[in-house]
Write an enzyme that holds these catalytic residues in place. Structure first.
Site, PDB file in Angstrom:
ATOM      1  NE  ARG A 217       2.569   9.070   1.091  1.00 59.09           N
ATOM      2  CZ  ARG A 217       2.733   8.510  -0.100  1.00 59.09           C
ATOM      3  NH1 ARG A 217       3.905   8.544  -0.686  1.00 59.09           N
ATOM      4  NH2 ARG A 217       1.723   7.928  -0.716  1.00 59.09           N
TER       5      ARG A 217
ATOM      6  CG  LEU B  69      -2.009  -1.004   1.398  1.00 58.66           C
ATOM      7  CD1 LEU B  69      -2.606  -0.916   2.797  1.00 58.66           C
ATOM      8  CD2 LEU B  69      -3.089  -0.775   0.349  1.00 58.66           C
ATOM      9  CG  HIS B  70       2.449   3.173  -3.214  1.00 54.55           C
ATOM     10  ND1 HIS B  70       1.988   2.054  -3.871  1.00 54.55           N
ATOM     11  CD2 HIS B  70       2.585   4.130  -4.168  1.00 54.55           C
ATOM     12  CE1 HIS B  70       1.868   2.312  -5.155  1.00 54.55           C
ATOM     13  NE2 HIS B  70       2.217   3.567  -5.370  1.00 54.55           N
ATOM     14  NE  ARG B  71      -2.104   3.711  -7.110  1.00 51.80           N
ATOM     15  CZ  ARG B  71      -1.341   4.342  -7.988  1.00 51.80           C
ATOM     16  NH1 ARG B  71      -1.150   5.636  -7.877  1.00 51.80           N
ATOM     17  NH2 ARG B  71      -0.769   3.696  -8.981  1.00 51.80           N
TER      18      ARG B  71
END
Length: 364
Positions: A243, A208-210
């Site tokens: 992030r 997951l990164h969006r």
């Protein structure tokens, strides 16, 4: 005739690697790999380029950091200096990152033709920076190399000449097939996740990164709840984007005891992990395609996808961010009912050869 191959982030190098190998197999076109430095990645060391079967970048611009505008501006200034000094015959850009946009604009203003690999992809979501980069790049490119029929249709509707649009297959698939063959003969015992695989014959992989998923506490909490529910039935391993990790801590996200967090993975190590997964849960565009290439069930945690062929023909299911839907689709994979689909037409490992043949003809 010299072609600049532009890459700015680690996934870009996976896309240019097959093109580099195809260019090395002929003697008409020469090339230079231009690394804009959009992203610094500690995994992009000598071994990384050795695994891809390509040389180190010829130029490293170190233009990363800052806001979208600052980053794009720095790349444009640096790339303009390069192009003015050497005047390549063409500039080839891949994907949809800021480097793709910045270098396309610079080249066109210097009357240097632009080739866009992965042209025509559209999500319809203008809140995605990548969608803006795709639209702007395709508005000024000279040659469009499309990965799927929907991309070809988008480009035609946008008024691109048929003679400039080429359905060639997908360089990411070229790369994953190349790497999977290498992996079959490699010693994987030193990979960080080899212990996890040995201890868990059946497992799932999460990425997951969006921003739409991990920067909003409410959305991230809902997704985490779904992952926890799945992990109660199937161990999950989650290589965490920096992030994303920061937001897990910032928002106090509870992933429970059955989700193993890992650091970012080198390409071969990550391929070794997801290729044998029962299911992949992701918001990555590239992983939707790679799982389809190898027939691994994929549940995409997004409301839209610019890669519809992975859903229409491949192993991908678009689940959105509704926890109930995510869990339901994952459970299908647990029962052996996960979508496997088929590999789309021309996803045969030869897209880069087609691209190089077309560029050779056009430039000659």
């Amino acid at each position: 005739m010299l072609i600049y191959l532009v890459a700015g982030a680690r996934p870009n190098f996976m896309k240019i690697a097959p093109i580099v190998r195809a260019l090395q197999a002929q003697d008409v076109l020469s090339f230079k790999i231009i690394h804009t430095g959009q992203h610094y990645d500690r995994e992009m060391n000598d071994v990384f380029f050795e695994e891809l079967g390509i040389p180190q970048p010829d130029v490293f611009m170190a233009a990363g950091g800052g806001s979208h505008a600052q980053q794009t501006a720095k790349i444009m200034v640096g790339f303009e200096e390069l192009c003015m000094a050497e005047r390549p015959a063409a500039v080839l850009v891949v994907g949809d990152v800021n480097s793709t946009l910045a270098c396309s604009i610079v080249a066109k203003k210097l009357n240097i033709p632009v080739a866009h690999v992965e042209a025509g992809l559209r999500s319809g979501d203008m809140a995605m920076p990548e969608e803006i980069n795709r639209l702007v790049t395709d508005s000024i490119s000279d040659w469009f190399f499309a990965t799927e029929p929907a991309a070809v249709e988008h480009l035609r509707r946008e008024g691109k000449a048929d003679s400039a649009v080429h359905y060639v297959g997908h360089v990411m698939v070229d790369n994953v097939l190349y790497q999977a063959e290498k992996l079959s003969a490699a010693d994987t015992s030193a990979f960080e996740t080899s212990g996890f695989k040995a201890a868990n014959p059946r497992y799932g992989v999460v990425t997951l990164h969006r921003p739409s998923n991990v920067d909003d506490p409410a959305t991230f909490t809902r997704i985490a709840g779904a992952l926890k529910e799945i992990a109660a039935e199937l161990p999950l391993i989650f290589p965490v984007h920096p992030r994303t990790r920061a937001n897990i801590e910032k928002f106090g996200i509870d992933l429970g005891p059955n989700i193993t967090l890992a650091g970012p993975q080198a390409y071969m190590a990550f391929l070794n992990l997801w290729k044998d997964a029962v299911v992949v849960l992701t918001d990555s565009g590239g992983l939707q395609e790679e799982t389809t290439a190898l027939g691994v069930p994929c549940v995409t945690i997004r409301e839209n996808t610019e890669r519809p062929v992975t859903v229409e023909e491949g192993s991908n299911v678009l689940a959105g961010t509704d926890p109930e839907t995510i869990v339901r689709e994952a459970r299908k994979a647990l029962r052996g009912e996960g979508k496997q689909g088929r590999r789309p037409q021309l996803w045969d490992g030869k897209a880069a050869e087609r691209i190089v043949a077309i560029l050779t003809k056009e430039l000659a």
